[in-house]
Design a protein around this motif. Sequence first.
Motif, PDB file in Angstrom:
ATOM      1  N   THR A 123      38.741  39.719  31.819  1.00 17.72           N
ATOM      2  CA  THR A 123      40.035  39.536  32.487  1.00 17.72           C
ATOM      3  C   THR A 123      41.139  40.286  31.750  1.00 17.72           C
ATOM      4  O   THR A 123      42.327  40.014  31.952  1.00 17.72           O
ATOM      5  CB  THR A 123      40.391  38.038  32.568  1.00 17.72           C
ATOM      6  OG1 THR A 123      40.382  37.472  31.245  1.00 17.72           O
ATOM      7  CG2 THR A 123      39.391  37.288  33.440  1.00 17.72           C
ATOM      8  N   ALA A 124      40.736  41.237  30.904  1.00 17.74           N
ATOM      9  CA  ALA A 124      41.706  42.028  30.142  1.00 17.74           C
ATOM     10  C   ALA A 124      42.015  43.332  30.868  1.00 17.74           C
ATOM     11  O   ALA A 124      41.204  43.847  31.647  1.00 17.74           O
ATOM     12  CB  ALA A 124      41.155  42.332  28.753  1.00 17.74           C
ATOM     13  N   ASN A 171      38.930  42.273  49.591  1.00 18.98           N
ATOM     14  CA  ASN A 171      39.958  41.435  50.218  1.00 18.98           C
ATOM     15  C   ASN A 171      40.292  40.248  49.317  1.00 18.98           C
ATOM     16  O   ASN A 171      39.813  39.124  49.546  1.00 18.98           O
ATOM     17  CB  ASN A 171      39.463  40.941  51.579  1.00 18.98           C
ATOM     18  CG  ASN A 171      39.170  42.087  52.533  1.00 18.98           C
ATOM     19  OD1 ASN A 171      40.072  42.679  53.106  1.00 18.98           O
ATOM     20  ND2 ASN A 171      37.899  42.411  52.678  1.00 18.98           N
ATOM     21  N   PRO A 172      41.073  40.471  48.285  1.00 15.51           N
ATOM     22  CA  PRO A 172      41.356  39.395  47.322  1.00 15.51           C
ATOM     23  C   PRO A 172      42.027  38.169  47.928  1.00 15.51           C
ATOM     24  O   PRO A 172      41.980  37.097  47.331  1.00 15.51           O
ATOM     25  CB  PRO A 172      42.256  40.071  46.278  1.00 15.51           C
ATOM     26  CG  PRO A 172      42.758  41.330  46.929  1.00 15.51           C
ATOM     27  CD  PRO A 172      41.694  41.748  47.878  1.00 15.51           C
ATOM     28  N   SER A 173      42.628  38.290  49.120  1.00 15.33           N
ATOM     29  CA  SER A 173      43.247  37.125  49.749  1.00 15.33           C
ATOM     30  C   SER A 173      42.208  36.060  50.103  1.00 15.33           C
ATOM     31  O   SER A 173      42.556  34.897  50.332  1.00 15.33           O
ATOM     32  CB  SER A 173      43.996  37.535  51.026  1.00 15.33           C
ATOM     33  OG  SER A 173      43.089  37.984  52.024  1.00 15.33           O
ATOM     34  N   ILE A 217      42.874  36.938  39.956  1.00 14.14           N
ATOM     35  CA  ILE A 217      43.205  37.835  38.840  1.00 14.14           C
ATOM     36  C   ILE A 217      42.954  39.265  39.294  1.00 14.14           C
ATOM     37  O   ILE A 217      41.863  39.592  39.776  1.00 14.14           O
ATOM     38  CB  ILE A 217      42.345  37.525  37.598  1.00 14.14           C
ATOM     39  CG1 ILE A 217      42.578  36.079  37.129  1.00 14.14           C
ATOM     40  CG2 ILE A 217      42.652  38.499  36.467  1.00 14.14           C
ATOM     41  CD1 ILE A 217      41.655  35.644  36.010  1.00 14.14           C
ATOM     42  N   ILE A 218      43.958  40.107  39.162  1.00 11.79           N
ATOM     43  CA  ILE A 218      43.804  41.529  39.478  1.00 11.79           C
ATOM     44  C   ILE A 218      44.176  42.317  38.228  1.00 11.79           C
ATOM     45  O   ILE A 218      45.278  42.182  37.693  1.00 11.79           O
ATOM     46  CB  ILE A 218      44.678  41.947  40.667  1.00 11.79           C
ATOM     47  CG1 ILE A 218      44.241  41.185  41.938  1.00 11.79           C
ATOM     48  CG2 ILE A 218      44.598  43.452  40.905  1.00 11.79           C
ATOM     49  CD1 ILE A 218      45.052  41.495  43.175  1.00 11.79           C
ATOM     50  N   LYS A 219      43.235  43.103  37.743  1.00 12.40           N
ATOM     51  CA  LYS A 219      43.457  43.912  36.553  1.00 12.40           C
ATOM     52  C   LYS A 219      43.105  45.367  36.850  1.00 12.40           C
ATOM     53  O   LYS A 219      42.061  45.645  37.457  1.00 12.40           O
ATOM     54  CB  LYS A 219      42.609  43.414  35.375  1.00 12.40           C
ATOM     55  CG  LYS A 219      42.992  42.017  34.873  1.00 12.40           C
ATOM     56  CD  LYS A 219      44.371  42.027  34.211  1.00 12.40           C
ATOM     57  CE  LYS A 219      44.755  40.646  33.687  1.00 12.40           C
ATOM     58  NZ  LYS A 219      46.077  40.636  33.060  1.00 12.40           N
ATOM     59  N   ASP A 220      43.981  46.255  36.425  1.00  6.76           N
ATOM     60  CA  ASP A 220      43.780  47.695  36.638  1.00  6.76           C
ATOM     61  C   ASP A 220      43.531  47.997  38.117  1.00  6.76           C
ATOM     62  O   ASP A 220      42.723  48.856  38.476  1.00  6.76           O
ATOM     63  CB  ASP A 220      42.611  48.205  35.782  1.00  6.76           C
ATOM     64  CG  ASP A 220      42.816  47.903  34.303  1.00  6.76           C
ATOM     65  OD1 ASP A 220      43.858  48.299  33.761  1.00  6.76           O
ATOM     66  OD2 ASP A 220      41.941  47.237  33.705  1.00  6.76           O
ATOM     67  N   PRO A 225      40.433  43.435  41.852  1.00  8.19           N
ATOM     68  CA  PRO A 225      40.253  41.981  41.753  1.00  8.19           C
ATOM     69  C   PRO A 225      39.090  41.650  40.824  1.00  8.19           C
ATOM     70  O   PRO A 225      38.067  42.347  40.819  1.00  8.19           O
ATOM     71  CB  PRO A 225      39.937  41.555  43.184  1.00  8.19           C
ATOM     72  CG  PRO A 225      40.382  42.691  44.040  1.00  8.19           C
ATOM     73  CD  PRO A 225      40.228  43.926  43.219  1.00  8.19           C
ATOM     74  N   VAL A 226      39.246  40.608  40.033  1.00  6.36           N
ATOM     75  CA  VAL A 226      38.180  40.170  39.139  1.00  6.36           C
ATOM     76  C   VAL A 226      37.407  39.050  39.833  1.00  6.36           C
ATOM     77  O   VAL A 226      37.967  37.995  40.141  1.00  6.36           O
ATOM     78  CB  VAL A 226      38.750  39.676  37.792  1.00  6.36           C
ATOM     79  CG1 VAL A 226      37.617  39.197  36.889  1.00  6.36           C
ATOM     80  CG2 VAL A 226      39.550  40.780  37.108  1.00  6.36           C
ATOM     81  N   VAL A 227      36.134  39.285  40.093  1.00  9.69           N
ATOM     82  CA  VAL A 227      35.278  38.304  40.764  1.00  9.69           C
ATOM     83  C   VAL A 227      34.110  37.974  39.847  1.00  9.69           C
ATOM     84  O   VAL A 227      33.436  38.873  39.333  1.00  9.69           O
ATOM     85  CB  VAL A 227      34.747  38.855  42.108  1.00  9.69           C
ATOM     86  CG1 VAL A 227      33.796  37.855  42.758  1.00  9.69           C
ATOM     87  CG2 VAL A 227      35.901  39.167  43.050  1.00  9.69           C
ATOM     88  N   ASP A 228      33.879  36.683  39.629  1.00 10.55           N
ATOM     89  CA  ASP A 228      32.782  36.221  38.788  1.00 10.55           C
ATOM     90  C   ASP A 228      31.511  36.167  39.635  1.00 10.55           C
ATOM     91  O   ASP A 228      31.346  35.287  40.485  1.00 10.55           O
ATOM     92  CB  ASP A 228      33.114  34.841  38.217  1.00 10.55           C
ATOM     93  CG  ASP A 228      32.115  34.381  37.161  1.00 10.55           C
ATOM     94  OD1 ASP A 228      30.916  34.680  37.306  1.00 10.55           O
ATOM     95  OD2 ASP A 228      32.538  33.709  36.191  1.00 10.55           O
ATOM     96  N   ALA A 229      30.601  37.098  39.404  1.00 12.29           N
ATOM     97  CA  ALA A 229      29.381  37.189  40.216  1.00 12.29           C
ATOM     98  C   ALA A 229      28.486  35.968  40.042  1.00 12.29           C
ATOM     99  O   ALA A 229      27.826  35.534  40.995  1.00 12.29           O
ATOM    100  CB  ALA A 229      28.609  38.460  39.852  1.00 12.29           C
TER     101      ALA A 229
END
Length: 653
Positions: A87-88, A439-441, A461-464, A467-471
Motif C-alpha cells: 500500500t506504499a 472500476n474502484p467504485s 486505496i489507490i497508489k500510483d 487501485p490496490v486489491v487484495d487477491a
Amino acid sequence: MSQAQGETTIRISPQEAERIQTRIKDRRQKCQEQAGKPREATDKQALHQQITMSNLMTDMDFMGGGSEKKSEGITVLAIGKPYLPSTASLDDLTLMKLSELTMETHHTGRKLTVKRKEEVVEQKAHSWTVVEEEGSEDVERLEVVVHKSRGGEDLLDSAKVFTVKEPYFTLSDDNEPTLRIDHPSDLVVEVKEVAANVAGSAVEQATKCKEEGNAALKRKELIDAHAKYSQGLHELRNGHALDDKLSFDIHRNRAHVNLQLSRMDEAKADGIAAVTGIDDARHKDLDSKAYFRAACAAYNLGQWEESKNLFESQQKLAPGDKDAATNLEKLAARLNEQKTGEYDFKKIRNALSKLRPRADAADYDGHTERKESKGHGFGLFATKDIEEGAIIICEKALSIVWSHEAEGWTALTVDSRDEQTRVQPVGLTKAIVSKLMSNPSQIEKATSLFGDHQGLGKQLIIKDGTPVVDAFQIHDIVSRNAFGPGESFATGKQDGRMASTGLWVRSAYINHSCIPNAKKDSVGDLMVFRATRSIKAGEEIFHCYAESYDYEERAANLKTTWGFECDCRLCKAERKDGAELRAKRMGLMGQADALMQREDIRIAKRITIGRIETVLKSLNETYNDERYKGIPRYGVERIQEWVDEAKRNLKKR
C-alpha cells in the motif's frame, strides 16, 4: 459453488490426491528450510533453456502459483499463506538490487526495477519470464500468479520494464527461485513516454500523444491507446494547459477506449470532462458524444439516475437522436424494476443467448435489510410480511463467468491454512479482481462480504494511479459467497473443469438452511429469490446451498465447498439418528427410486404402487415422530407425491 455437484463433480484417484499433497508439502518444507538465506546468483543460460523448453511443452509442464498441475484435465493450485498487497507509493520505497534478495521474504519498504529479457511463458494460471536488473547482467525469474492479464493482454507481455513493490522472493512450484506476484497492483508496468523527444509546448507534445493514441486505437491496441491519451493529459497538466480545447478531445477519445476496456469509472469521468459547453453546432455534436459515453458508463455501473440525467443532457443537444430516446426508455424500465420489483421476465429471457448471457435489468432489494444473524455473521431479514411465491429480491451479478466462456475455468485448490482440497472457481476470482482494478467504485461493494482473510477490509486505496486489491481477500470472499446460476446456456454434458459461477453481493447475505423459506432461480445473471412459504416481518431469509436427501453427501458438500457445518433443525435431527439409521433410510429411498424408475407414472401397475407404499411405510418408521416434529421429510414427501399421482392415474384408466 453449486456446480461442484452431479455432472460437474471433479474426481481424482487417492494416489493422485496423495501425490498432489506430497508435492505441495515438499515445496512448502523447502521454502521454510531456505527462509532468510541470501539469494544465489542465477544461471542465465539455464533460465534461457527453461524458457525455451516451457514454451515448447506448455501443455505438459507444471503450472505456477505454488503447486499447479494438469491432473486429469484440471488445474491444481496451491493457496499459500495470505499476505497483504503493498500500500506504499513508489516514491516512498527504497530501490534495491537483485543481489539483496533473501529467500522466502517480503522485502517491506523496498522496490525492484527490472527489464524483461526473454519471451513470456503463458499458462493457465500463471505467466513467467526472465528479467534483468538495470545496468547489470544479473537475471532472475519473475512470475505472476492467476491475475496475469490486464485489458485482455498478458501483463508480462505488455511492457519491457517493471517495478516490483515490496518484492516477494520464494520458490516456484518446480522449486526454482522466483519473484512472485500474487497481487496485480504489486507489479507496476512502466509505460514508455511516447512524446518525450517532441520539442515545443505542452500542447504540441499532447497533440503528438493524441495522434499516436488515435493510431493505436485504429490498430485496436487499446492498452497502448489508453496510455498515450493518458500521457497527453499528463503533458497538458504539467504545462498548466488543461483548459486547452485539446484536453476535451483527449478525454472524449479516452472515454471511448475505456468503454471498450470495461473501465466504466474512468469512462464516465472522461465523458463528463470532455463536455465543452460551447454553443455551436460542431461542439454540440461533440458534447453529445461525450454525454453519450458518460451515460453508457453510468448505465453499465447500474447508476440509473445518473445515467438518465446524462442521456437527457445528450438528448437536449441532439433532439433527433433515436438512440438517446431508446436509452431513456430502457432507463425508465430499470428505474421501475428497482422501485417496484416488477420485471418483464419473458422479454428479458428472449433477449438472452449464449453470446449475450447477461440480463439487461436492475436490482430490486425488496423489503429486506442486512443485519447480524446469530451464529451466521450477517444475514438478510424481511422488513415486511412476504407472501408465499412473492419475489424477495432480484439481483444482477457483480461478476459472473459462464462454463462456455474462457473465464469459466475451475481449479482444484489445496489451501495451506487447513490442508483442504476444494474445487474453486478461480476464473471468477480472476474476473472479479480485474473488474475491481478497472472500476474502484465497486471495491467496497465486493469487500463488504465475509472472507476468512480480511485483507484490506473495505477501504479504497489507490497508489500510483492504480487501485490496490487484495487477491487473497477476493479468493476467500469467492470461496464463501459465490454460487452457480444454473446452466441456462449449457449444451451437452458439462465438464468439471469449467463451471458457471457468479458473485451476487446482496444475495450472498442469505444464509443456508436445509429447511429454507426461499428458493433461487436465475434469468441469465439476474438472480431471483422467491418465498417458498409466507415470511413474517423480522424473520431471517434462508435458502439451501446443497440440496440432497443424503445427510452425508449434503454435509460433505457444505464443508468442502463453503467450509461450515449446518446447524439447522433437519441436520441436528439427522445427526441424532446416527449413521446406521441414516444408511438404512437411504437404502429404502434407493429401493423406492428403483421401483419408481421401473414404470411410467402414467401407467404404473397396482402391484408396483403397493410395493412402493410398503417401502414408504418402512421409510416413515425410520423417523422419530417427536424428533421430527415440524421438520419436513423431503425424501418421503417426493415418494408420497409419486404414489398419489400414480393412484390418480390408475383411477382414470
